[in-house]
Design an enzyme around this catalytic site. Structure first.
Site, PDB file in Angstrom:
ATOM      1  N   LYS A 152      24.098  38.135  13.456  1.00  0.00           N
ATOM      2  CA  LYS A 152      24.252  39.365  14.241  1.00  0.00           C
ATOM      3  C   LYS A 152      22.905  40.077  14.358  1.00  0.00           C
ATOM      4  O   LYS A 152      22.505  40.518  15.423  1.00  0.00           O
ATOM      5  CB  LYS A 152      25.245  40.310  13.556  1.00  0.00           C
ATOM      6  CG  LYS A 152      26.711  39.903  13.662  1.00  0.00           C
ATOM      7  CD  LYS A 152      27.593  40.996  13.079  1.00  0.00           C
ATOM      8  CE  LYS A 152      29.073  40.642  13.167  1.00  0.00           C
ATOM      9  NZ  LYS A 152      29.952  41.652  12.605  1.00  0.00           N
ATOM     10  N   GLU A 167      29.321  41.992  20.899  1.00  0.00           N
ATOM     11  CA  GLU A 167      30.223  41.405  21.895  1.00  0.00           C
ATOM     12  C   GLU A 167      31.320  42.402  22.286  1.00  0.00           C
ATOM     13  O   GLU A 167      31.622  42.605  23.465  1.00  0.00           O
ATOM     14  CB  GLU A 167      30.896  40.135  21.333  1.00  0.00           C
ATOM     15  CG  GLU A 167      29.963  38.967  21.071  1.00  0.00           C
ATOM     16  CD  GLU A 167      29.359  38.992  19.675  1.00  0.00           C
ATOM     17  OE1 GLU A 167      29.301  40.076  19.054  1.00  0.00           O
ATOM     18  OE2 GLU A 167      28.931  37.916  19.207  1.00  0.00           O
ATOM     19  N   GLU A 219      34.701  31.361   6.857  1.00  0.00           N
ATOM     20  CA  GLU A 219      33.911  32.577   6.626  1.00  0.00           C
ATOM     21  C   GLU A 219      34.062  33.011   5.157  1.00  0.00           C
ATOM     22  O   GLU A 219      33.163  33.604   4.580  1.00  0.00           O
ATOM     23  CB  GLU A 219      34.363  33.697   7.577  1.00  0.00           C
ATOM     24  CG  GLU A 219      33.286  34.735   7.830  1.00  0.00           C
ATOM     25  CD  GLU A 219      33.586  35.647   9.005  1.00  0.00           C
ATOM     26  OE1 GLU A 219      33.119  35.372  10.119  1.00  0.00           O
ATOM     27  OE2 GLU A 219      34.286  36.659   8.817  1.00  0.00           O
TER      28      GLU A 219
END
Ligand code: F6P
Length: 522
Positions: free
Chosen positions: A516, A216, A357
Site C-alpha cells: 500500500k 482503491e 493474509e
C-alpha cells in the site's frame, strides 16, 4: 527476561511426527481402510450443523494423538482462551482479535481494556436493523422519493470478499427488493460497469473501509460521488445516498458522509474477520436482518464448539492439524477448497485472503526467523466444474495437494437428478483420490474392453492413478445462513489454530501494508 521458547522443530512432539511420517511414507490409504473397516466411522466429527469425514487422510490413531500432543505443547487451549477473552493476541499491533464478540449471543461481557464491548456491538446491530428495515420498506428513499433498488458496496480485501461471498451464497434468501453490486478494483472498468447498470435516483452506496485510507476504495467512492452529482444528485442528496462503515469516522466526514450515516468498526476486528460487523451491511440489506442474525448465530455455534470441544473431536482443530501434517511433514505447498455448491463459488477467494493474509508470515511472534513452512497457497473452485479442469493434476500430478470437499445434503434447487449427481461426483472424487487405480486394475479394465495384451500394456501406465491423496469431506444439511456462518467461522478458527502452531501473528499484515505504501509513493 522471559526464557527463549523451545523452537517448534525441536519439540519432542515434532520429532515424533517426523518419525510417524517416515513410518507411513510407503503405506497406502487403501491398506489403512483394508485394515480398519470402521475407519470412516471413527475418523468422523461434527459440530454446529457440520459433519467432517476425515478418514481419507494419511493418518492413524497414533498420528492423530501426536498431532493433538503438538497442539497441546503449543498451548492451543490457552491461546484459544486468550483470543476469546480479548487479550492482545494481535501482538505486533497490540490489539485483541474479537470477531467472536460480534456474533456473541451469550450474556457474558467481553472486555477490551477492562471495558465491555458488547453494548456497542448490540447497539450497532440495532442500528443496522433499523437502517435495513427503512431501506427495504421504502421508509428511507432516494432523492426523488423513489425506493432504493440497488446497493453498491465499495470496499476491498476483507471489506469486500466476505460480504460478497455471503451475499452470493445466500441468494435463495434475498428478499428481492434490492440488487447488490460489489466494487473493489482500482481498475476503472470495475466501477464503470456497475455504474452503467444503476440509476442514481435509486442507488445506495456503501463505502466500506475500516481505515478509510485504502486507495482503491477511496478512488472508487470519489468516482461514484462524482457520477451521482453529474447525474441529477445534488450535494445535499449525498447524505441520503452515501453511507460508510469505518473505524475512522472523521475521514468519512471529510469525504462528505454525515456522522449519522457512519456505522462503526473497531480496532479489535481484523479486516478479513469483519463480515460479522457492520461491514456485513450489504448482506443485511439483501437478505434482511433476521437472516443476518441467523448467520451470526451459526458462527457463534461454531465458536462454542471450538472453545469447548475436546481437541480430538474439534472440527477447526482437526482440520488445522491435518493441514500442519501435510504442510510440515509431507511437503504439501497448497491446499484446495472445493465446494460442491454453486452458491459457494466465492468461498475459495474469501478463504484465500483469510488464510494467506493471516498465516503468510516468516517470523515468529517474537520476531525470530522461521525455519519451517507456514501458510500454504490456498486455491480452489466449485465442483463439479473443477473435475473438468484442475482435478487431473490432483489425481495424477506429481504434487501432493490436500483438499476439502464441501457439500450440502439438500439443494435449494432440486432440479431432476442434479443434486444426486452432484453428490455422487463429490463422493466419487474423494474416493478416487484416496483409492486410485493400480496397474493390474487398469490392465483388467482394458482387457474387458477387448484391447490386445500388447496395446493394454502400453496404455496401462497412463491409466494408473496413484491414489493415496488426502481429502476432508464437510457435509451440511443445507446451505442456510446458519450453516454458512458456521462454515466460515470454522475456517477462521482453523487459520487461528495453524497460526498458534507456527507461532506467527495471524492478525497482522505488514506485507500488505508495504504494498500500500509503495503504491502511494510510485
Ligand atoms: O489489503 C489488506 C487489507 O489490509 C485487508 O486486511 C483489509 O480488509 C483491506 O486491506 C481493506 O482495508 P480497509 O477496510 O481499511 O479499507
Amino acid at each position: 527476561m522471559a526464557p527463549t521458547p523451545v523452537p517448534l522443530t525441536s519439540r519432542p512432539q515434532w520429532q515424533a511426527l517426523t518419525e510417524l511420517q517416515r513410518s507411513l511414507a510407503t503405506c497406502h490409504m487403501r491398506d489403512l481402510f483394508g485394515q480398519d473397516p470402521d475407519r470412516a466411522q471413527r475418523f468422523f466429527a461434527e459440530g454446529a450443523g457440520l459433519s467432517l469425514d476425515f478418514s481419507k487422510n494419511r493418518i492413524t490413531d497414533e498420528v492423530l494423538s501426536a498431532l493433538m500432543a503438538l497442539a497441546r505443547a503449543c498451548d492451543l487451549p490457552g491461546r484459544t482462551e486468550a483470543m476469546f477473552l480479548g487479550e492482545q493476541v494481535n501482538e505486533t499491533e497490540k490489539r485483541p482479535a474479537l470477531h467472536t464478540a460480534l456474533r456473541n449471543t451469550g450474556a457474558d461481557p467481553v472486555l477490551v481494556d477492562g471495558r465491555d464491548v458488547m453494548p456497542e456491538v448490540q447497539e450497532t446491530l440495532a442500528r443496522m436493523d433499523t437502517f435495513t428495515r427503512d431501506v427495504i420498506t421504502g421508509h428511507r428513499s432516494g432523492f426523488t422519493g423513489k425506493r432504493f433498488t440497488d446497493v453498491v458496496s465499495i470496499g476491498i480485501g476483507g471489506s469486500y470478499l466476505g460480504p460478497r461471498l455471503v451475499s452470493e451464497a445466500l441468494l435463495p434468501y434475498h428478499h428481492g427488493q434490492l440488487r447488490g453490486h460489489f466494487v473493489a478494483n482500482i481498475d476503472g472498468s470495475d466501477i464503470t460497469e456497475v455504474l452503467n447498470r444503476v440509476n442514481p435516483e435509486t442507488t445506495l452506496f456503501l463505502v466500506q473501509s475500516k481505515s478509510f485510507r485504502t486507495q482503491e476504495t477511496l478512488e472508487n467512492s470519489r468516482v461514484a460521488r462524482d457520477w451521482f452529482l453529474a447525474n441529477g444528485g445534488a450535494e445535499r442528496d449525498i447524505a441520503g445516498h452515501f453511507v460508510a462503515v469505518t473505524a475512522n469516522a472523521s475521514e468519512a466526514g471529510r469525504f462528505g458522509i454525515r456522522t449519522d450515516n457512519v456505522f462503526p468498526m473497531w480496532d479489535w476486528v481484523g479486516g478479513r474477520y469483519s463480515l460479522w460487523s457492520a461491514i456485513g451491511l450489504p448482506i443485511a440489506l439483501l437478505v434482511g436482518m433476521d437472516q443476518f442474525r441467523a448467520l451470526l448465530a451459526g458462527a457463534h455455534d461454531m465458536d462454542l464448539h471450538f472453545r469447548h470441544t475436546p481437541l480430538e473431536r474439534n472440527l477447526p482443530v482437526l482440520m488445522a492439524m491435518l493441514g500442519v501434517w501435510y504442510s510440515n511433514f509431507w511437503g504439501a505447498d497448497t491446499h484446495a477448497i472445493l465446494p460442491y455448491d454453486h452458491y459457494l463459488e466465492s468461498l475459495p477467494s474469501h478463504l484465500q485472503q483469510l488464510d494467506m493474509e493471516s498465516n503468510g508470515k516468516c517470523v515468529t511472534r517474537d520476531g525470530r526467523a522461521i525455519s519451517y513452512q507456514t501458510g500454504p497457497v490456498i486455491w480452489g473452485g466449485v465442483g463439479a466444474n473443477g473435475q473438468h479442469a484442475y482435478h487431473q493434476l490432483l489425481h495424477q500430478g506429481t504434487r501432493l495437494i490436500p483438499a476439502d470437499f464441501i457439500i450440502p445434503l439438500r439443494s435449494h434447487n432440486p432440479v431432476g437428478e442434479h443434486h444426486a449427481s452432484l453428490f455422487a461426483n463429490c463422493l466419487s472424487q474423494t474416493r478416487a483420490l484416496m483409492a486410485g487405480k493400480t496397474e493390474a486394475e487398469a490392465l483388467e479394465e482394458l482387457a474387458a474392453e477387448g484391447m490386445s495384451a500388447g496395446e493394454a500394456a502400453e496404455l496401462a501406465p497412463h491409466k494408473v492413478i496413484p491414489g493415496n491423496k488426502p481429502s476432508n469431506t464437510l457435509v451440511m444439511d443445507k446451505l442456510t445462513p446458519h450453516t454458512l456462518g458456521a462454515l466460515i467461522a470454522l475456517y477462521e478458527h482453523r487459520t487461528f489454530v495453524q497460526g498458534v502452531i507456527w507461532d506467527v501473528d495471524s492478525f497482522d499484515q505488514w506485507g500488505v501494508e508495504l504494498g500500500k505504501q509503495m503504491g502511494k509513493e510510485i
